[in-house]
Design a protein around this motif. Sequence first.
Motif, PDB file in Angstrom:
ATOM      1  N   LEU A 194       0.811  -1.216   0.000  1.00  0.00           N
ATOM      2  CA  LEU A 194       0.000   0.000   0.000  1.00  0.00           C
ATOM      3  C   LEU A 194       0.845   1.266   0.000  1.00  0.00           C
ATOM      4  O   LEU A 194       0.312   2.365  -0.141  1.00  0.00           O
ATOM      5  CB  LEU A 194      -0.934  -0.007   1.214  1.00  0.00           C
ATOM      6  N   ARG A 195       2.132   1.124   0.169  1.00  0.00           N
ATOM      7  CA  ARG A 195       3.021   2.281   0.154  1.00  0.00           C
ATOM      8  C   ARG A 195       3.574   2.559  -1.240  1.00  0.00           C
ATOM      9  O   ARG A 195       4.280   3.560  -1.433  1.00  0.00           O
ATOM     10  CB  ARG A 195       4.177   2.062   1.133  1.00  0.00           C
ATOM     11  N   HIS A 196       3.302   1.687  -2.186  1.00  0.00           N
ATOM     12  CA  HIS A 196       3.857   1.837  -3.528  1.00  0.00           C
ATOM     13  C   HIS A 196       2.749   1.673  -4.568  1.00  0.00           C
ATOM     14  O   HIS A 196       1.753   0.982  -4.339  1.00  0.00           O
ATOM     15  CB  HIS A 196       4.956   0.802  -3.777  1.00  0.00           C
ATOM     16  N   THR A 197       2.922   2.316  -5.724  1.00  0.00           N
ATOM     17  CA  THR A 197       1.968   2.225  -6.825  1.00  0.00           C
ATOM     18  C   THR A 197       2.726   1.808  -8.088  1.00  0.00           C
ATOM     19  O   THR A 197       3.942   1.563  -8.058  1.00  0.00           O
ATOM     20  CB  THR A 197       1.264   3.572  -7.057  1.00  0.00           C
ATOM     21  N   MET A 198       2.008   1.772  -9.214  1.00  0.00           N
ATOM     22  CA  MET A 198       2.646   1.417 -10.482  1.00  0.00           C
ATOM     23  C   MET A 198       3.468   2.559 -11.073  1.00  0.00           C
ATOM     24  O   MET A 198       4.198   2.357 -12.056  1.00  0.00           O
ATOM     25  CB  MET A 198       1.582   0.988 -11.511  1.00  0.00           C
ATOM     26  N   TRP A 199       3.348   3.741 -10.495  1.00  0.00           N
ATOM     27  CA  TRP A 199       4.117   4.857 -11.037  1.00  0.00           C
ATOM     28  C   TRP A 199       5.598   4.649 -10.776  1.00  0.00           C
ATOM     29  O   TRP A 199       6.012   4.271  -9.688  1.00  0.00           O
ATOM     30  CB  TRP A 199       3.661   6.183 -10.426  1.00  0.00           C
ATOM     31  N   ALA A 200       6.389   4.902 -11.814  1.00  0.00           N
ATOM     32  CA  ALA A 200       7.841   4.781 -11.733  1.00  0.00           C
ATOM     33  C   ALA A 200       8.458   5.732 -12.750  1.00  0.00           C
ATOM     34  O   ALA A 200       7.771   6.260 -13.632  1.00  0.00           O
ATOM     35  CB  ALA A 200       8.285   3.344 -12.007  1.00  0.00           C
ATOM     36  N   LEU A 321      -3.120  15.930  -0.417  1.00  0.00           N
ATOM     37  CA  LEU A 321      -3.035  14.883  -1.431  1.00  0.00           C
ATOM     38  C   LEU A 321      -1.582  14.694  -1.856  1.00  0.00           C
ATOM     39  O   LEU A 321      -0.856  15.680  -2.046  1.00  0.00           O
ATOM     40  CB  LEU A 321      -3.885  15.257  -2.651  1.00  0.00           C
ATOM     41  N   PRO A 322      -1.120  13.472  -2.029  1.00  0.00           N
ATOM     42  CA  PRO A 322       0.248  13.248  -2.519  1.00  0.00           C
ATOM     43  C   PRO A 322       0.405  13.750  -3.955  1.00  0.00           C
ATOM     44  O   PRO A 322      -0.485  13.563  -4.788  1.00  0.00           O
ATOM     45  CB  PRO A 322       0.401  11.727  -2.438  1.00  0.00           C
ATOM     46  N   GLN A 323       1.546  14.374  -4.236  1.00  0.00           N
ATOM     47  CA  GLN A 323       1.832  14.875  -5.579  1.00  0.00           C
ATOM     48  C   GLN A 323       2.807  13.946  -6.284  1.00  0.00           C
ATOM     49  O   GLN A 323       3.733  13.406  -5.664  1.00  0.00           O
ATOM     50  CB  GLN A 323       2.416  16.286  -5.526  1.00  0.00           C
ATOM     51  N   LEU A 324       2.595  13.778  -7.590  1.00  0.00           N
ATOM     52  CA  LEU A 324       3.488  12.970  -8.413  1.00  0.00           C
ATOM     53  C   LEU A 324       4.370  13.910  -9.235  1.00  0.00           C
ATOM     54  O   LEU A 324       3.877  14.791  -9.933  1.00  0.00           O
ATOM     55  CB  LEU A 324       2.680  12.058  -9.347  1.00  0.00           C
ATOM     56  N   ASP A 339       7.791   7.387  -8.194  1.00  0.00           N
ATOM     57  CA  ASP A 339       6.530   7.046  -7.524  1.00  0.00           C
ATOM     58  C   ASP A 339       6.181   8.168  -6.554  1.00  0.00           C
ATOM     59  O   ASP A 339       6.961   9.085  -6.305  1.00  0.00           O
ATOM     60  CB  ASP A 339       6.674   5.718  -6.780  1.00  0.00           C
ATOM     61  N   PHE A 340       4.965   8.102  -5.991  1.00  0.00           N
ATOM     62  CA  PHE A 340       4.605   9.026  -4.918  1.00  0.00           C
ATOM     63  C   PHE A 340       5.598   8.863  -3.770  1.00  0.00           C
ATOM     64  O   PHE A 340       6.020   7.746  -3.457  1.00  0.00           O
ATOM     65  CB  PHE A 340       3.195   8.749  -4.404  1.00  0.00           C
ATOM     66  N   GLU A 341       5.940   9.955  -3.122  1.00  0.00           N
ATOM     67  CA  GLU A 341       6.888   9.882  -2.013  1.00  0.00           C
ATOM     68  C   GLU A 341       6.214   9.521  -0.694  1.00  0.00           C
ATOM     69  O   GLU A 341       6.897   9.265   0.300  1.00  0.00           O
ATOM     70  CB  GLU A 341       7.637  11.209  -1.870  1.00  0.00           C
TER      71      GLU A 341
END
Length: 352
Positions: A194-200, A321-324, A339-341
């Motif tokens: 839950l701390r990581h997403t597909m964004w890279a 909200l977390p920023q990308l 990824d989101f920080e």
Amino acid sequence: MSSQDIPEENLPAEQGAAHGAVKVADEKNPFADPGLPPHEHRIQDIDERAAKRSERTVALLFTVSMLATIGFIASYVAIPNDKSIYVFPIGHVSAMNFALGLTLGVALFCIGAGAVHWARTLMSDAEIADERHPIEAPPEVRTKVHADFKQGAKESGIGRRPLIRNTMLGALTLVPLSGLFLLRDLGTLPGTSLRHTMWAKGKRLVNMNTNQPLRPEDVVVGSLTFAKPDGLEETNEDFQTEIAKAALMIVRLQPDNIKDKRELEWSHQGIVAYSKICTHVGCPISLYEQQTHHVLCPCHQSTFDLSDGARVIFGPAGHALPQLRIGVDSEGYLQALGDFEEPVGPAFWERG
């Protein structure tokens, strides 16, 4: 075998006495107490060998319950959840569900059957008439209840029959383990997923509506666009899990209107990318107000200022909200620079 087949010298002394005084109704007393029929002793009351057989039967039932509980746990661990078997006349069923149902049913049935057989054959079955009494419990009644309880415990034979007591305690101790193992069906532990997403870094931003990669010129000032990571398709088995973390809001602001320094550094030509997942309870944010640059969560009205680091200005949300961080690749498409920080969604995962 009834008590009539036992020699008189082996019968308890009260066998010949009436169990209750029988009165005959007459004109003066039309509702006379008919009394109770004479008490007939069970074979276990007068033959210790029969009592031992009943004791072994009860112990066997409790032991089978323990074995069935162990079988339940072993079935849950060893049988694959996608394996099926043919059971006549039901047909093809899940092997795990069939094994779990069978073993748990046997475990519970044997505990019940053992308790019933114990009560019917070994515990005292003498019928005792008691007078009605007021609801309140005076001291003498409490004393009587305590005495009756001790007498009942004595008559149950639980102190004299350790085999029954120990096997019953074993069965009652093991059977709750079935429920504990069922908790595994709630799913695997989330770990750090839950701390990581597909964004890279290098992952393109794809328009959720057109399913096409986004260029900076596709996003106009005052518009709200929803995006997803390149490669995440609705046909993917884990689409719902991944989009729930990676859903993105793309908004273009005038760079002069961006108040937060980091937000400006992480943007591209005024284009900012924020998580679409509300930090209150995880609802998707979908309402945008162009003049104020505020976004509103429709569930509980949490409001975020996208021109000031998406900080919370109203509502129950716990944090911004977390920023990308975004940029453009060599072909001019918007891409993520990592990824989101921080974890997206409710603040629980930051504290967990």
